[in-house]
Design a protein around this motif. Structure first.
Motif, PDB file in Angstrom:
ATOM      1  N   CYS A   7     -10.415 -26.603 -52.551  1.00 51.21           N
ATOM      2  CA  CYS A   7      -8.915 -26.276 -52.532  1.00 51.21           C
ATOM      3  C   CYS A   7      -8.861 -24.799 -53.601  1.00 51.21           C
ATOM      4  O   CYS A   7      -8.744 -25.272 -54.845  1.00 51.21           O
ATOM      5  CB  CYS A   7      -8.186 -27.197 -52.952  1.00 51.21           C
ATOM      6  N   CYS A  10      -5.764 -24.818 -55.784  1.00 49.53           N
ATOM      7  CA  CYS A  10      -5.825 -25.636 -57.240  1.00 49.53           C
ATOM      8  C   CYS A  10      -7.113 -25.337 -58.037  1.00 49.53           C
ATOM      9  O   CYS A  10      -7.213 -25.701 -58.923  1.00 49.53           O
ATOM     10  CB  CYS A  10      -5.797 -27.009 -56.736  1.00 49.53           C
ATOM     11  N   HIS A  30      -7.185 -35.301 -52.076  1.00 45.49           N
ATOM     12  CA  HIS A  30      -6.681 -34.267 -52.798  1.00 45.49           C
ATOM     13  C   HIS A  30      -5.299 -33.906 -52.305  1.00 45.49           C
ATOM     14  O   HIS A  30      -4.359 -33.611 -53.112  1.00 45.49           O
ATOM     15  CB  HIS A  30      -7.591 -33.089 -52.909  1.00 45.49           C
ATOM     16  N   ALA A  34      -2.434 -33.821 -54.925  1.00 45.11           N
ATOM     17  CA  ALA A  34      -1.897 -32.500 -55.342  1.00 45.11           C
ATOM     18  C   ALA A  34      -0.631 -31.977 -54.351  1.00 45.11           C
ATOM     19  O   ALA A  34      -0.281 -31.076 -55.095  1.00 45.11           O
ATOM     20  CB  ALA A  34      -3.292 -31.662 -55.740  1.00 45.11           C
ATOM     21  N   HIS A  35      -0.986 -32.169 -53.332  1.00 52.31           N
ATOM     22  CA  HIS A  35      -0.087 -31.437 -52.323  1.00 52.31           C
ATOM     23  C   HIS A  35       0.764 -32.380 -51.597  1.00 52.31           C
ATOM     24  O   HIS A  35       1.624 -31.869 -50.413  1.00 52.31           O
ATOM     25  CB  HIS A  35      -0.796 -30.581 -51.507  1.00 52.31           C
TER      26      HIS A  35
HETATM   27 ZN   LIG Z   1      -5.017 -28.226 -53.885  1.00 47.73          ZN
END
Ligand SMILES: [Zn+2]
Length: 112
Positions: A7, A10, A30, A34-35
């Motif tokens: 990613c 990030c 992820h 994170a999203h």
């Molecule tokens: Zn990410």
């Protein structure tokens, strides 16, 4: 062949996985963490996340061996081209000498 989730938004990269499905699991985890379960956008915020195929150790060795073979083949072709070029230059010189030798003989015969 290994598969790696990355990613760029990030600036994280997953561990190399044996199967693509494992890398997809990394991506899902992820994205969830994170999203908020969404896919990171590649529009205006850098490239989107991706799963990349990475050659394994044998693949890297094979790739290196093929690269070495290809380089050796190119070197051989360059050497052949140089040898052919030198042979052509020699043939041209011989043809020029033969042409002038015949010309001299013809002039000597004509002027008698
Ligand atoms: Zn990410």
């Amino acid at each position: 062949m290994r598969h790696v989730y990355e990613c760029p938004n990030c600036r994280v990269i997953g561990d190399p996985r044996i199967t693509r499905a494992d890398a997809v699991s990394d991506r899902t985890a992820h994205r969830d963490r994170a999203h908020h379960g969404l896919a990171p956008s590649g529009l205006g915020h850098g490239p989107a996340d991706s799963i990349q195929a990475v050659p394994g150790m044998l693949g890297q060795l094979a790739r290196g061996a093929f690269a070495d073979l290809a380089a050796a083949g190119q070197r051989r072709q360059h050497a052949k081209a140089r040898a052919a070029s030198a042979a052509n230059a020699r043939a041209e010189r011989l043809a020029t000498i033969a042409f002038f030798a015949v010309l001299v003989v013809v002039l000597v015969v004509i002027t008698r």
